[in-house]
Design a protein around this motif. Sequence first.
Motif, PDB file in Angstrom:
ATOM      1  N   LEU A   1       5.138   7.360  -6.486  1.00 24.65           N
ATOM      2  CA  LEU A   1       4.022   7.618  -7.394  1.00 24.65           C
ATOM      3  C   LEU A   1       4.175   6.888  -8.723  1.00 24.65           C
ATOM      4  CD1 LEU A   1       3.566  11.448  -6.772  1.00 24.65           C
ATOM      5  CD2 LEU A   1       2.466   9.519  -5.612  1.00 24.65           C
ATOM      6  N   THR A   2       5.190   6.043  -8.829  1.00 27.46           N
ATOM      7  CA  THR A   2       5.381   5.278 -10.060  1.00 27.46           C
ATOM      8  C   THR A   2       4.983   3.820  -9.889  1.00 27.46           C
ATOM      9  OG1 THR A   2       7.690   4.741  -9.527  1.00 27.46           O
ATOM     10  CG2 THR A   2       7.282   6.783 -10.758  1.00 27.46           C
ATOM     11  N   GLY A   3       4.643   3.425  -8.658  1.00 19.73           N
ATOM     12  CA  GLY A   3       4.272   2.036  -8.419  1.00 19.73           C
ATOM     13  C   GLY A   3       2.779   1.827  -8.571  1.00 19.73           C
ATOM     14  N   ASP A   4       2.353   0.600  -8.298  1.00 15.02           N
ATOM     15  CA  ASP A   4       0.923   0.321  -8.196  1.00 15.02           C
ATOM     16  C   ASP A   4       0.705  -0.478  -6.924  1.00 15.02           C
ATOM     17  OD1 ASP A   4       2.200  -1.936  -9.175  1.00 15.02           O
ATOM     18  OD2 ASP A   4       0.565  -2.513 -10.492  1.00 15.02           O
ATOM     19  N   TYR A   5      -0.488  -0.343  -6.345  1.00 15.34           N
ATOM     20  CA  TYR A   5      -0.714  -0.778  -4.975  1.00 15.34           C
ATOM     21  C   TYR A   5      -2.040  -1.512  -4.820  1.00 15.34           C
ATOM     22  CZ  TYR A   5       3.002   2.637  -4.214  1.00 15.34           C
ATOM     23  OH  TYR A   5       4.188   3.340  -4.272  1.00 15.34           O
ATOM     24  N   ASP A   6      -2.055  -2.377  -3.785  1.00 16.58           N
ATOM     25  CA  ASP A   6      -3.299  -3.051  -3.410  1.00 16.58           C
ATOM     26  C   ASP A   6      -4.232  -2.102  -2.664  1.00 16.58           C
ATOM     27  OD1 ASP A   6      -2.459  -5.702  -4.312  1.00 16.58           O
ATOM     28  OD2 ASP A   6      -1.088  -5.675  -2.601  1.00 16.58           O
TER      29      ASP A   6
ATOM     30  N   GLU B   1      -9.540  17.025   2.035  1.00 17.58           N
ATOM     31  CA  GLU B   1     -10.060  18.367   2.294  1.00 17.58           C
ATOM     32  C   GLU B   1      -9.038  19.455   1.951  1.00 17.58           C
ATOM     33  OE1 GLU B   1      -8.409  16.694   6.154  1.00 17.58           O
ATOM     34  OE2 GLU B   1      -9.642  15.974   4.490  1.00 17.58           O
ATOM     35  N   HIS B   2      -7.766  19.062   1.775  1.00 14.66           N
ATOM     36  CA  HIS B   2      -6.702  20.008   1.430  1.00 14.66           C
ATOM     37  C   HIS B   2      -6.490  20.154  -0.082  1.00 14.66           C
ATOM     38  CE1 HIS B   2      -5.307  20.043   5.645  1.00 14.66           C
ATOM     39  NE2 HIS B   2      -5.501  18.747   5.628  1.00 14.66           N
ATOM     40  N   LEU B   3      -7.116  19.314  -0.887  1.00 14.28           N
ATOM     41  CA  LEU B   3      -6.767  19.231  -2.298  1.00 14.28           C
ATOM     42  C   LEU B   3      -7.266  20.446  -3.088  1.00 14.28           C
ATOM     43  CD1 LEU B   3      -7.502  15.450  -2.989  1.00 14.28           C
ATOM     44  CD2 LEU B   3      -5.332  16.528  -2.351  1.00 14.28           C
ATOM     45  N   HIS B   4      -6.343  21.140  -3.744  1.00 13.84           N
ATOM     46  CA  HIS B   4      -6.704  22.275  -4.583  1.00 13.84           C
ATOM     47  C   HIS B   4      -7.264  21.822  -5.928  1.00 13.84           C
ATOM     48  CE1 HIS B   4      -3.921  25.381  -2.379  1.00 13.84           C
ATOM     49  NE2 HIS B   4      -4.641  24.646  -1.552  1.00 13.84           N
ATOM     50  N   ASP B   5      -6.846  20.658  -6.388  1.00 14.81           N
ATOM     51  CA  ASP B   5      -7.321  20.118  -7.671  1.00 14.81           C
ATOM     52  C   ASP B   5      -7.776  18.681  -7.451  1.00 14.81           C
ATOM     53  OD1 ASP B   5      -7.845  19.444 -10.276  1.00 14.81           O
ATOM     54  OD2 ASP B   5      -5.872  19.945 -11.057  1.00 14.81           O
ATOM     55  N   PRO B   6      -8.910  18.501  -6.765  1.00 12.42           N
ATOM     56  CA  PRO B   6      -9.336  17.138  -6.438  1.00 12.42           C
ATOM     57  C   PRO B   6      -9.577  16.260  -7.658  1.00 12.42           C
ATOM     58  CG  PRO B   6     -11.071  18.726  -5.943  1.00 12.42           C
ATOM     59  CD  PRO B   6      -9.842  19.508  -6.237  1.00 12.42           C
ATOM     60  N   ALA B   7     -10.011  16.819  -8.775  1.00 11.41           N
ATOM     61  CA  ALA B   7     -10.222  15.994  -9.969  1.00 11.41           C
ATOM     62  C   ALA B   7      -8.925  15.317 -10.394  1.00 11.41           C
ATOM     63  CB  ALA B   7     -10.773  16.852 -11.104  1.00 11.41           C
ATOM     64  N   ALA B   8      -7.847  16.080 -10.464  1.00 14.99           N
ATOM     65  CA  ALA B   8      -6.556  15.521 -10.870  1.00 14.99           C
ATOM     66  C   ALA B   8      -6.027  14.538  -9.844  1.00 14.99           C
ATOM     67  CB  ALA B   8      -5.549  16.651 -11.096  1.00 14.99           C
ATOM     68  N   GLU B   9      -6.230  14.835  -8.558  1.00 16.54           N
ATOM     69  CA  GLU B   9      -5.704  13.955  -7.520  1.00 16.54           C
ATOM     70  C   GLU B   9      -6.435  12.619  -7.492  1.00 16.54           C
ATOM     71  OE1 GLU B   9      -3.059  14.395  -5.808  1.00 16.54           O
ATOM     72  OE2 GLU B   9      -2.641  16.503  -6.190  1.00 16.54           O
ATOM     73  N   PHE B  10      -7.752  12.612  -7.607  1.00 17.39           N
ATOM     74  CA  PHE B  10      -8.470  11.341  -7.628  1.00 17.39           C
ATOM     75  C   PHE B  10      -8.136  10.548  -8.891  1.00 17.39           C
ATOM     76  CE2 PHE B  10     -11.130  13.217  -4.287  1.00 17.39           C
ATOM     77  CZ  PHE B  10     -11.218  12.133  -3.420  1.00 17.39           C
ATOM     78  N   ALA B  11      -7.900  11.228 -10.004  1.00 17.99           N
ATOM     79  CA  ALA B  11      -7.461  10.532 -11.213  1.00 17.99           C
ATOM     80  C   ALA B  11      -6.099   9.891 -10.997  1.00 17.99           C
ATOM     81  CB  ALA B  11      -7.421  11.495 -12.391  1.00 17.99           C
TER      82      ALA B  11
ATOM     83  N   LEU C   1      -4.873   8.907  -8.093  1.00 17.64           N
ATOM     84  CA  LEU C   1      -5.065   7.782  -7.177  1.00 17.64           C
ATOM     85  C   LEU C   1      -5.594   6.559  -7.914  1.00 17.64           C
ATOM     86  CD1 LEU C   1      -6.536   9.816  -4.189  1.00 17.64           C
ATOM     87  CD2 LEU C   1      -4.297   8.716  -4.283  1.00 17.64           C
ATOM     88  N   ASP C   2      -6.449   6.774  -8.894  1.00 14.68           N
ATOM     89  CA  ASP C   2      -6.958   5.661  -9.693  1.00 14.68           C
ATOM     90  C   ASP C   2      -5.823   4.932 -10.405  1.00 14.68           C
ATOM     91  OD1 ASP C   2      -9.114   4.103 -10.878  1.00 14.68           O
ATOM     92  OD2 ASP C   2      -8.681   5.176 -12.724  1.00 14.68           O
ATOM     93  N   THR C   3      -4.854   5.690 -10.923  1.00 14.83           N
ATOM     94  CA  THR C   3      -3.736   5.057 -11.634  1.00 14.83           C
ATOM     95  C   THR C   3      -2.823   4.289 -10.680  1.00 14.83           C
ATOM     96  OG1 THR C   3      -2.217   6.952 -11.458  1.00 14.83           O
ATOM     97  CG2 THR C   3      -3.746   6.939 -13.320  1.00 14.83           C
ATOM     98  N   LEU C   4      -2.813   4.653  -9.405  1.00 17.05           N
ATOM     99  CA  LEU C   4      -1.952   3.988  -8.435  1.00 17.05           C
ATOM    100  C   LEU C   4      -2.530   2.670  -7.923  1.00 17.05           C
ATOM    101  CD1 LEU C   4      -0.900   7.102  -6.315  1.00 17.05           C
ATOM    102  CD2 LEU C   4       0.552   5.825  -7.905  1.00 17.05           C
TER     103      LEU C   4
ATOM    104  N   GLY D   1       0.801  -1.219   0.000  1.00 18.83           N
ATOM    105  CA  GLY D   1       0.000   0.000   0.000  1.00 18.83           C
ATOM    106  C   GLY D   1       0.826   1.257   0.000  1.00 18.83           C
ATOM    107  N   LEU D   2       0.116   2.369  -0.111  1.00 19.20           N
ATOM    108  CA  LEU D   2       0.715   3.694  -0.114  1.00 19.20           C
ATOM    109  C   LEU D   2      -0.077   4.579   0.831  1.00 19.20           C
ATOM    110  CD1 LEU D   2       2.600   5.912  -1.361  1.00 19.20           C
ATOM    111  CD2 LEU D   2       0.788   6.293  -3.056  1.00 19.20           C
ATOM    112  N   ASP D   3       0.627   5.240   1.757  1.00 23.40           N
ATOM    113  CA  ASP D   3       0.005   6.247   2.607  1.00 23.40           C
ATOM    114  C   ASP D   3       0.214   7.590   1.910  1.00 23.40           C
ATOM    115  OD1 ASP D   3      -1.093   7.732   4.607  1.00 23.40           O
ATOM    116  OD2 ASP D   3       0.285   7.104   6.186  1.00 23.40           O
TER     117      ASP D   3
END
Length: 212
Positions: free
Chosen positions: A118-123, A132-142, A144-147, A82-84
């Motif tokens: 940020l180059t790996g993939d995780y379970d 709640e801190h994310l300035h660009d939540p769309a990009a961040e959730f995208a 996270l999907d790739t991870l 996993g990734l924290d």
Amino acid sequence: MSACPLCAGRRIEPFAAFDGRDYWRCATCALRFLDPRQRPDAISERREYALHRNDPDDPGYRRFLDRLLQPLLARLSPRSQGLDYGCGPGPALASMLREAGHDVALYDPFFHADPKALTGDYDFVTCTEVVEHLHDPAAEFARLDTLLRPGGWLAVMTCFQTDDARFPGWHYRRDPTHVAFYRAETFGWIARHHGWQCEIPAKDVVLLRKAR
């Protein structure tokens, strides 16, 4: 204001104005968010985060994290990877997951800015008190999907926004680094958008599973 920073929807309207800060509400995904022109800069953010005392050995903080940890552990296979994400200066949840036998990498743009993470993939990926801190939540959730590997879990803890009438005095709003506020239906929208399964197993906890 032209569009929502999460869903890019244009059905947005002024929501509230307090303490010199202006907030907007999205009718598409139900996100409440601070006007982007009023977001804190990186220096101010780091200064505020350095005040946090998230000690991995603090029993009270561990009990707080258990709300997310226990339902996540119930869904993980032994020795998962996993990734924290957004782990902060004291990655307490990563320590607890390692104690449970899982391998956990760390990433935080201020305190553990390791691009290799940020180059790996995780379970699984955990985000406790992060979204709640994310300035660009769309990009961040995208991102996270790739991870996440197929069937992987994204575990999020954030204080859900539930009562518009109490928003002015809400402690979560008053944190100067909090710029996005999510409702249960907001996470429902995120899940549908990414094709994820969505569960809310405890207060202020959401588990999102990527399709296999």
